[in-house]
Scaffold this active site. Structure first.
Site, PDB file in Angstrom:
ATOM      1  N   GLU A   1       0.826  -1.208   0.000  1.00  0.00           N
ATOM      2  CA  GLU A   1       0.000   0.000   0.000  1.00  0.00           C
ATOM      3  C   GLU A   1       0.863   1.263   0.000  1.00  0.00           C
ATOM      4  OE1 GLU A   1      -1.958  -2.736   3.149  1.00  0.00           O
ATOM      5  OE2 GLU A   1      -0.017  -2.568   2.119  1.00  0.00           O
TER       6      GLU A   1
ATOM      7  N   CYS B   1      -0.280   0.939   7.856  1.00  0.00           N
ATOM      8  CA  CYS B   1      -0.686   1.277   6.487  1.00  0.00           C
ATOM      9  C   CYS B   1      -2.065   1.926   6.472  1.00  0.00           C
ATOM     10  CB  CYS B   1      -0.694   0.014   5.620  1.00  0.00           C
ATOM     11  SG  CYS B   1       0.952  -0.615   5.243  1.00  0.00           S
TER      12      CYS B   1
ATOM     13  N   LEU C   1      21.255 -26.357  -4.129  1.00  0.00           N
ATOM     14  CA  LEU C   1      19.901 -25.936  -3.769  1.00  0.00           C
ATOM     15  C   LEU C   1      19.612 -24.466  -4.054  1.00  0.00           C
ATOM     16  CD1 LEU C   1      19.421 -27.836  -0.366  1.00  0.00           C
ATOM     17  CD2 LEU C   1      18.791 -28.591  -2.671  1.00  0.00           C
TER      18      LEU C   1
END
Length: 378
Positions: free
Chosen positions: A64, A96, A216
Site C-alpha cells: 500500500e 498502512c 539448492l
C-alpha cells in the site's frame, strides 16, 4: 463487512479485474518478503490505473505504501485494491491504514482479513471509522492461496510445507544405494527452480546432503539472487566441511539444524564457514519435525519447500505436516534395486490427508499436485 456481491454487475466485474491485477503484483514478492506476506496493491481512479505497488524485499515498504508513494496527490478520491487487509499496528513501520486515510483514498477493496492477531479486522475498522468505504472478499479464494504461508504461520505457528518429489516409472527416487539419477527432464527442472525462487526456505536431510552434495540454489537465468534459504536437518552435524552447501554459505544463507547433543567442534566449524547452526529436540537420532517447523516460523519462514529424499518425505507425511505436494512422474525406469520414492503406507497417508487437484504434462514427464483442504476452508 460489506457485501461485494450486492454491487452492480459491471462494478463487480471491475473489482475482480483490478483485484486480479493486484494479486499478480503481489506474487512478485513470493519468497522475498518474509516474514511479511507478499501483498499487491493497485490504485484506480475514474477507471484508470493510477499506481501499482507490491511488498518489497525483506517485507518493507508494504504494498500500500509503495502504491500511495507512486500515486501522490492523485490518490485522493481514488479506490485502493489490496490483496490483504491494511495493517493497523505499529511494527517496524507505521500502520498502512493511517497512510491510506491520510492519502484521501475514498474506497478500499480488500481481498481478505489479515489473520495476524495484531490486525484481524482492526485495519478495516479503522478505515471505516475514517469514512472510507470498505469492501472485503473480492477474489478471496485466490488471496488465501497466495497468502497461505502467512495464514499458516499466523494460525498454526509453522510454515506452509510444500513437498516435492520426482518419481520414476517404476516408483523409484534414486538408483542403487541412493545414487543420484536423472529422473525428470529439463521442463521439470525449470519448474523446480521456479518453485525454489517462490519459497522462503528449502529443506533437505543430511542423507540427501551426503549422497548428492547439492547446492539448492535457483539456477534459472538471472535468478540466482532469488534462491531460498537452504536448511539441512543434521542431527549429529555430519555435513562435510568441503560440501558445496558450506562452500556457498556466505553467498546464499545456509541454516543447519542439529540435535541438542551435536558436537560443539562441528558446530564451530560450520559457523566458521558462514552457516547458521541451531539445535532442537531429537529422539532416536531424528529431529522433532514440529519443533523444527516452530523454529523456522520463529525466524520468519512462511513457505517451506521440502526437497529431500524418500526418508524425509515419509517423515513429513507420517507427521501429517505436508500441506501441498508436487509429484513429478517420469517415464524413466531405474530398476528394482533403486530406492523407492514412497512406500505404500506413505503414499496412502498422502492421499488420505491431501487431495489431488491437478495433473498435467511437463514435456515427457507429468506433474501431479496435491493440496490440503486448508487452502479452501480458511
Amino acid at each position: 463487512m460489506s457485501e461485494p456481491a450486492s454491487r452492480p454487475a459491471s462494478d463487480a466485474d471491475e473489482d475482480e479485474r483490478f483485484m486480479t491485477l493486484a494479486l499478480s503484483l503481489g506474487r512478485r514478492g513470493l519468497g522475498r518478503t518474509w516474514p511479511n506476506p507478499a501483498v499487491g496493491a493497485v490504485i484506480i481512479k475514474n477507471g484508470e490505473i493510477i499506481a501499482r505497488g507490491w511488498t518489497q524485499p525483506g517485507g518493507r515498504p508494504h504494498a500500500e505504501i509503495e502504491a500511495l508513494r507512486r500515486a501522490g496527490e492523485a490518490a485522493r478520491d481514488a479506490t485502493l485494491y489490496v490483496t490483504l487487509e491494511p495493517c493497523s499496528h505499529h511494527g517496524k513501520s507505521p500502520p498502512c491504514a493511517d497512510a491510506v486515510i491520510a492519502s484521501g483514498i475514498a474506497r478500499v477493496v480488500s481481498a481478505m482479513e489479515d489473520p495476524n492477531p495484531e490486525v484481524a479486522g482492526r485495519g478495516h475498522a479503522r478505515l471505516r471509522s475514517a469514512g472510507i468505504a470498505v469492501d472485503v472478499g473480492i477474489e478471496a479464494a485466490t488471496a488465501r492461496r497466495d497468502h497461505v504461508g502467512h495464514i499458516r504461520r499466523m494460525r498454526d505457528g509453522r510454515p506452509h510445507v510444500m513437498l516435492k518429489l520426482a518419481i520414476s516409472a517404476d516408483g523409484k527416487a534414486a538408483g542403487v544405494g541412493g545414487k543420484r539419477v536423472a529422473i525428470t527432464g529439463e521442463g521439470v527442472r525449470n519448474r523446480v527452480h521456479l518453485l525454489r525462487a517462490q519459497s522462503d526456505a528449502i529443506m533437505i536431510g543430511i542423507g540427501t546432503a551426503l549422497a548428492d552434495d547439492p547446492v539448492l540454489t535457483c539456477r534459472l537465468p538471472g535468478m540466482l539472487g532469488l534462491s531460498p534459504t537452504r536448511v539441512v536437518l543434521d542431527t549429529g552435524l555430519r555435513l562435510p566441511i568441503q560440501s558445496r552447501l558450506l562452500a556457498t554459505a556466505r553467498e546464499t544463507p545456509l541454516w543447519v539444524i542439529a540435535g541438542e547433543d551435536a558436537p560443539a567442534a562441528a558446530e564451530e566449524a560450520a559457523q566458521a564457514h558462514g552457516a547458521a547452526v541451531a539445535q532442537t529436540a531429537a529422539k532416536n537420532g531424528r529431529l522433532d519435525l514440529p519443533a523444527v517447523l516452530k523454529l523456522l516460523a520463529s525466524r520468519g519462514v512462511t513457505r517451506l519447500m521440502v526437497e529431500g529424499g524418500p526418508t524425509l518425505a515419509a517423515a513429513f507425511i507420517g507427521a501429517d505436516l505436508v500441506d501441498e505436494a508436487i509429484l513429478f512422474h517420469s517415464p524413466v525406469v531405474i530398476g528394482e534395486d533403486g530406492v523407492t520414492a514412497l512406500e505404500p503406507r506413505a503414499h496412502a497417508m498422502l492421499s488420505q490427508h491431501l487431495k489431488c487437484i491437478s495433473s498435467e504434462p511437463v514435456g515427457s514427464d507429468r506433474q501431479q499436485k496435491y493440496e490440503r483442504e486448508f487452502l479452501s476452508d480458511v
